[in-house]
Design an enzyme around this catalytic site. Structure first.
Site, PDB file in Angstrom:
ATOM      1  N   ARG A  91       4.972 -10.208  14.666  1.00 25.98           N
ATOM      2  CA  ARG A  91       4.717  -8.857  14.137  1.00 25.98           C
ATOM      3  C   ARG A  91       5.783  -7.886  14.649  1.00 25.98           C
ATOM      4  NH1 ARG A  91      -0.639 -10.578  15.423  1.00 25.98           N
ATOM      5  NH2 ARG A  91      -0.718  -9.370  17.352  1.00 25.98           N
ATOM      6  N   LYS A 104      -2.326   9.274  10.161  1.00 32.51           N
ATOM      7  CA  LYS A 104      -2.936   8.938   8.873  1.00 32.51           C
ATOM      8  C   LYS A 104      -4.378   8.478   9.049  1.00 32.51           C
ATOM      9  CE  LYS A 104      -2.952   4.937   6.484  1.00 32.51           C
ATOM     10  NZ  LYS A 104      -2.442   3.729   5.806  1.00 32.51           N
ATOM     11  N   GLU A 149      -5.706  10.862   3.542  1.00 27.63           N
ATOM     12  CA  GLU A 149      -5.581   9.860   2.474  1.00 27.63           C
ATOM     13  C   GLU A 149      -6.916   9.425   1.885  1.00 27.63           C
ATOM     14  OE1 GLU A 149      -3.790   6.095   3.561  1.00 27.63           O
ATOM     15  OE2 GLU A 149      -3.707   5.436   1.478  1.00 27.63           O
ATOM     16  N   LYS A 205      -2.026  12.264   0.924  1.00 29.87           N
ATOM     17  CA  LYS A 205      -1.580  10.943   0.447  1.00 29.87           C
ATOM     18  C   LYS A 205      -2.671  10.426  -0.475  1.00 29.87           C
ATOM     19  CE  LYS A 205      -0.364   6.286   1.963  1.00 29.87           C
ATOM     20  NZ  LYS A 205       0.460   5.539   2.912  1.00 29.87           N
TER      21      LYS A 205
END
Ligand code: 13P
Length: 342
Positions: A48, A138, A179, A221
């Site tokens: 990752r 976010k 979002e 978003k």
């Protein structure tokens, strides 16, 4: 007045600077494992890290990208040379962001619907993320279209949580990227998607107002207004662009510094074409319309990488190509011919 007001305003404006968008690389560990499964690559802490390293250090990315959304593990990792990822990004003119929700969970009493969690302890987590360099955060809420859903209760609960999170972010000097995502997986028409997206955004902005969230310091978003993936009639590019812009004009205050789109399962090329059509046919909107894709920026890159060190350069080129196409789409200057030239 918030002590961070000037900084928040500056961050929000920079996030949607002309010709730039935001790269979402904040997949949770279960989600990145799913992505790695498609290229038969094992998901380990090192694989990752290596993958995020190539995304973060792609040379020239800062011409097209203003910020990257990181995951908790990633914001604590470093490049192969040992530079912490947030420092590398800041040094290269890209703002580090962080996903702070802890996932969409089953919404009690409402089968098939979800509510996003992560408010507990969020004040302390935001303080730590700021000390690690995060400039924005976010939180993703998921709204599902289906038989008799979404319920008003689901839209309300998610709008409430988004507003609690946004308010905590602003207190901490971090710009909230709010979002709400109306999923595109069902068989609904584009008109149905329009109605659900409109209802979701109306509720969200009412809730943001009622919790005194400062609109000038919020980035939205959101999904585009599209036909459900399983709908037998698929709306064309111009129709998606027109319906999306109409929906946003009807619901989003002009004070918001910018709107960015998620890709939500659209193909990379279609996500770019939709954004381009919106910007090509509207030059007087109250906010810039830009991109914050995950899959639609990463897919060709992931498929070029295949988990192999030898493919890093090809993978970075694939990423930069998508970034450039979307950067041009921010001003309606993208053309499909650019895909063939790649
Ligand atoms: P997609 O563009 O793959 O939908 O992801 C964007 C994102 O950050 C969802 O929260």
């Amino acid at each position: 007045m918030n002590d961070f007001a000037n900084e928040l305003e500056q961050t929000a404006r920079t996030m949607v600077e002309a010709g730039k968008g935001i790269l979402a690389i904040d997949e949770s560990s279960p989600t990145i494992k799913k992505r790695f499964d498609t290229i038969s690559t094992e998901s380990t802490e090192e694989s990752r890290r290596a993958y995020r390293d190539l995304l973060i250090t792609a040379p020239g990315g800062n011409d097209f990208i203003s910020g990257m959304i990181l995951y908790d593990e990633t914001i604590r990792q470093a490049t192969s040379e040992g530079t912490p990822f947030p420092k590398y990004l800041s040094d290269h003119g890209i703002m580090p962001g962080i996903k702070v929700d802890t996932g969409a969970k089953e919404f009690a009493g409402h089968p098939g619907e979800k509510v996003t969690e992560g408010l507990d302890g969020l004040r302390d987590r935001l303080a730590e993320y700021r000390s690690l360099g995060a400039k924005f955060a976010k939180w993703r809420a998921v709204i599902t279209i289906g038989d008799h859903i979404p319920s008003t209760a689901c839209i309300n609960a998610n709008a409430h949580a988004l507003s609690r999170y946004a308010s905590l972010c602003q207190e901490a000097g971090i710009v909230p990227m709010v979002e709400p995502e109306v999923l595109m997986d069902a068989d609904n028409t584009i008109e149905h998607c329009y109605a659900v997206t409109e209802a979701t955004l109306k509720t969200l902005f009412n809730e943001l107002y009622s919790q005194d969230v400062v609109m000038e310091h919020v980035i939205l978003k959101v999904n585009m207004v599209v036909s459900g993936k399983k709908c037998s009639t698929q709306a064309g590019v111009q129709e998606v662009a027109d319906m999306t812009v109409r929906c946003l004009k009807n619901t989003v205050p002009a004070a918001i510094p910018g709107i960015v789109f998620l890709s939500g399962g659209q193909t990379p090329q279609l996500a770019t074409a939709h954004l381009n059509a919106m910007n090509a046919s509207n030059n007087n909107l109250p906010w810039p319309l830009s991109f914050s894709y995950g899959r639609a920026l990463q897919e060709p890159c992931l498929n070029a990488w295949l988990g192999e060190k030898a493919n890093v350069e090809a993978a970075q080129n694939a990423l930069l190509h998508r970034e450039k196409c979307n950067s041009l789409a921010c001003s309606g200057k993208y053309s499909e011919d650019m895909e063939n030239a790649a």
